[in-house]
Design a protein around this motif. Structure first.
Motif, PDB file in Angstrom:
ATOM      1  N   GLN A   1       0.834  -1.198   0.000  1.00  0.00           N
ATOM      2  CA  GLN A   1       0.000   0.000   0.000  1.00  0.00           C
ATOM      3  C   GLN A   1       0.874   1.256   0.000  1.00  0.00           C
ATOM      4  N   THR A   2       0.429   2.278  -0.722  1.00  0.00           N
ATOM      5  CA  THR A   2       1.132   3.558  -0.783  1.00  0.00           C
ATOM      6  C   THR A   2       0.272   4.636  -0.148  1.00  0.00           C
ATOM      7  N   VAL A   3       0.823   5.303   0.856  1.00  0.00           N
ATOM      8  CA  VAL A   3       0.118   6.379   1.560  1.00  0.00           C
ATOM      9  C   VAL A   3       0.778   7.700   1.193  1.00  0.00           C
ATOM     10  N   ALA A   4       0.040   8.572   0.524  1.00  0.00           N
ATOM     11  CA  ALA A   4       0.553   9.901   0.188  1.00  0.00           C
ATOM     12  C   ALA A   4       0.396  10.812   1.400  1.00  0.00           C
ATOM     13  N   VAL A   5       1.489  11.407   1.832  1.00  0.00           N
ATOM     14  CA  VAL A   5       1.472  12.362   2.940  1.00  0.00           C
ATOM     15  C   VAL A   5       1.599  13.752   2.335  1.00  0.00           C
ATOM     16  N   ILE A   6       0.468  14.451   2.240  1.00  0.00           N
ATOM     17  CA  ILE A   6       0.456  15.814   1.708  1.00  0.00           C
ATOM     18  C   ILE A   6       0.667  16.750   2.883  1.00  0.00           C
ATOM     19  N   ASP A   7       1.870  17.311   2.964  1.00  0.00           N
ATOM     20  CA  ASP A   7       2.245  18.007   4.191  1.00  0.00           C
ATOM     21  C   ASP A   7       3.415  18.954   3.927  1.00  0.00           C
ATOM     22  N   THR A   8       4.310  19.057   4.895  1.00  0.00           N
ATOM     23  CA  THR A   8       5.467  19.956   4.797  1.00  0.00           C
ATOM     24  C   THR A   8       6.706  19.241   4.283  1.00  0.00           C
ATOM     25  N   GLY A   9       6.534  18.047   3.736  1.00  0.00           N
ATOM     26  CA  GLY A   9       7.656  17.223   3.327  1.00  0.00           C
ATOM     27  C   GLY A   9       7.941  16.167   4.379  1.00  0.00           C
ATOM     28  N   VAL A  10       8.841  15.258   4.088  1.00  0.00           N
ATOM     29  CA  VAL A  10       9.247  14.216   5.032  1.00  0.00           C
ATOM     30  C   VAL A  10      10.761  14.073   4.962  1.00  0.00           C
ATOM     31  N   ASN A  11      11.409  14.222   6.094  1.00  0.00           N
ATOM     32  CA  ASN A  11      12.852  14.015   6.137  1.00  0.00           C
ATOM     33  C   ASN A  11      13.178  12.524   6.115  1.00  0.00           C
ATOM     34  N   PRO A  12      14.203  12.107   5.379  1.00  0.00           N
ATOM     35  CA  PRO A  12      14.625  10.702   5.432  1.00  0.00           C
ATOM     36  C   PRO A  12      14.977  10.294   6.856  1.00  0.00           C
ATOM     37  N   HIS A  13      14.628   9.068   7.205  1.00  0.00           N
ATOM     38  CA  HIS A  13      14.852   8.558   8.560  1.00  0.00           C
ATOM     39  C   HIS A  13      15.122   7.063   8.450  1.00  0.00           C
ATOM     40  N   PRO A  14      16.025   6.514   9.258  1.00  0.00           N
ATOM     41  CA  PRO A  14      16.311   5.077   9.171  1.00  0.00           C
ATOM     42  C   PRO A  14      15.083   4.191   9.328  1.00  0.00           C
ATOM     43  N   ARG A  15      14.052   4.683   9.998  1.00  0.00           N
ATOM     44  CA  ARG A  15      12.861   3.871  10.219  1.00  0.00           C
ATOM     45  C   ARG A  15      11.772   4.130   9.185  1.00  0.00           C
ATOM     46  N   LEU A  16      12.119   4.842   8.106  1.00  0.00           N
ATOM     47  CA  LEU A  16      11.220   5.020   6.964  1.00  0.00           C
ATOM     48  C   LEU A  16      11.930   4.511   5.706  1.00  0.00           C
ATOM     49  N   PRO A  17      12.109   3.196   5.586  1.00  0.00           N
ATOM     50  CA  PRO A  17      12.882   2.660   4.457  1.00  0.00           C
ATOM     51  C   PRO A  17      12.171   2.774   3.117  1.00  0.00           C
ATOM     52  N   ARG A  18      10.836   2.897   3.120  1.00  0.00           N
ATOM     53  CA  ARG A  18      10.078   2.992   1.881  1.00  0.00           C
ATOM     54  C   ARG A  18       9.502   4.409   1.766  1.00  0.00           C
ATOM     55  N   LEU A  19      10.347   5.322   1.308  1.00  0.00           N
ATOM     56  CA  LEU A  19       9.993   6.739   1.223  1.00  0.00           C
ATOM     57  C   LEU A  19      10.252   7.238  -0.193  1.00  0.00           C
ATOM     58  N   ARG A  20       9.207   7.821  -0.815  1.00  0.00           N
ATOM     59  CA  ARG A  20       9.315   8.308  -2.189  1.00  0.00           C
ATOM     60  C   ARG A  20       9.096   9.808  -2.259  1.00  0.00           C
TER      61      ARG A  20
END
Length: 478
Positions: A109-128
């Motif tokens: 599943q892909t969840v679009a986060v419409i927000d202020t952006g997302v910083n890369p984090h070791p616990r977010l391995p699937r980030l586009r």
């Protein structure tokens, strides 16, 4: 930007993270726009304007806005202090790990986060990177820190040293950077992000294959003037397009503030967008650890359900962060404050939607957005009120295990049981019928007379038989 430490209330002494938010927690009530028209609806002023189905969804790309300059430095990660190791109360009360133990973790599943952006984090391995309206940095930059906290609640993977985990840890986060309070137009004083860029972001999310869209931002506007604003019409079309495309849009109910005011029951004066477009949006209010509505949550007839929104834990939202945070320092006094807001209640519901989509798709029984929304509402912990809902927390706090496993009557053709409670009031009883009362009393008196006469007769017969046998009763003895 310099981080500050926070006091950890847990029993484990490790590294904790408190963060300096440059402009504070984002208020969910976004910018307002000039009044251009009065609302045409007369019977239901709380209803949004009708959707113009003749218009196609806007295909305008989400592109960086011009004439905005960065006013403050981006948030940086915290260092030092104790670590957060315990399981957050929100996970315990929702039973997230029970859903994970059944195999539902949002895989595919892909969840679009419409927000202020997302910083890369070791616990977010699937980030586009899904695109950005902010001039610099792209969607994998979060100067405000807001979107990173949201993404962590949805999709953070577990680690052995902490109890925190996202609701759908195997889902993919599609970051779309729609707004930032740190970038300002010096001529107008406005910051990046409005209902037009939000509409563009939703359409972009659909085109990029999102299954869920999480919007932890809102624009609060006077309801009397909101209907005629062009940006609002585009936003209405965007959520409608997502709904028809099989995408569930989840939005925050909004926090009270300068533009976001609490609506009186059944008579709203402030429209919260996109929550206002209730038919196509699942709107989430905030509750505390006791299940009580948060003081800051904005009521409205469009509120559908509630989720934990106070004293939360998520990922360190600062740049280069690798830990967790449960307090954020913001404002001029630099005092740490808890992570809270309807912004952070919404991602719990978005994560649940991802779990449901995984389960029902894998079982070859996929649900439409309307069916998913109804299932979440029907299985929530209903409050008192007409039909089991109210304008503050909707149908109540979500129940993930019930939403995943319980049978909803509408899904197998059965009619749902009536929800409205029956009250025991004086008008329930019939009016006095004196004829019936007299007959009833007469029957009761006659019955008692028969009993006494029978007892008297039996006693007399015994006395007669005793004399004939030559005996005497005790009363006749000297």
């Amino acid at each position: 930007m310099r981080p500050t430490n926070r006091t950890h209330r847990g029993t484990h002494g490790h590294r904790g993270l408190a963060l300096l938010a440059t402009v504070g927690m984002l208020t969910l009530c976004g910018p307002t726009f000039p009044v251009t028209a009065q609302q045409a609806e007369e019977n239901r002023p709380s209803d949004p304007p009708p959707l113009d189905l003749g218009k196609q969804a806007s295909s305008e790309p989400l592109s960086p806005q011009k004439d905005f300059t960065q006013q403050q430095a981006c948030m940086q990660a915290s260092n030092g202090g104790p670590t957060i190791t315990e399981e957050p109360w929100s996970q315990r009360i929702l039973g997230i790990e029970r859903a994970h133990s059944q195999g539902w973790k949002g895989q595919g599943q892909t969840v679009a986060v419409i927000d202020t952006g997302v910083n890369p984090h070791p616990r977010l391995p699937r980030l586009r990177d899904g695109g950005s309206a902010v001039p610099q940095g792209g969607a994998l930059t979060d100067c405000d820190g807001h979107g990173t906290i949201v993404a962590g609640i949805i999709a953070a993977v577990p680690t052995p040293d902490t109890g925190f985990v996202g609701v759908a840890p195997q889902s993919t986060i599609l970051s779309i950077r729609q707004s930032s309070a740190l970038y300002q137009n010096e001529a107008t004083g406005k910051t990046v992000g409005n209902t037009i860029t939000m509409a563009q972001a939703i359409n972009s999310a659909v085109r990029q294959g999102a299954d869920v869209v999480n919007i932890s931002q809102a624009s609060c506007q006077p309801i009397a003037s909101a209907a005629g604003r062009p940006g609002n019409a585009k936003l209405h079309s965007a959520v409608h397009n997502a709904y028809r495309s099989g995408v569930v849009v989840v939005a925050a109910a909004g926090n009270t503030g300068d533009k976001c005011r609490k609506n009186p029951p059944s008579d709203p004066t402030t429209a919260v967008l996109p929550a206002w477009f209730d038919k196509y949006v699942l709107t989430v209010a905030s509750v505390d650890a006791q299940g009580a509505p948060s003081e800051f949550t904005v009521p409205g007839p469009w509120v559908d359900v509630a989720a934990p929104g106070e004293n939360l834990t998520s990922l360190d939202p600062g740049r280069n962060g690798d830990g967790l945070a449960n307090r954020i320092t913001h404002g001029s006094d630099g005092r740490p404050q808890p992570v809270q807001g309807t912004s952070f209640a919404a991602p719990y519901v978005s994560g649940l939607v991802a779990l449901m989509q995984q389960k029902f798709t894998e079982q070859d029984t996929p649900l439409s957005p309307g069916e998913i929304m109804e299932r979440i509402e029907k299985t929530a912990q209903h409050p008192g009120g007409t039909e089991g809902r109210n304008d503050i927390i909707g149908y109540g706090m979500i129940n993930p295990m019930a939403a995943l496993n319980d049978v909803v009557p509408a899904e197998h053709g059965a009619a749902a049981a009536p929800v409205e409670p029956r009250r025991l009031e004086s008008h329930v009883f019939p009016q006095e019928n004196w004829v019936a009362i007299a007959i009833a009393l007469g029957g009761a008196v006659g019955g008692l007379g028969t009993v006494f006469f029978t007892a008297f007769l039996m006693n007399a017969i015994r006395k007669v038989r005793a004399r004939e046998a030559g005996t005497s009763t005790p009363e006749s003895q000297a």
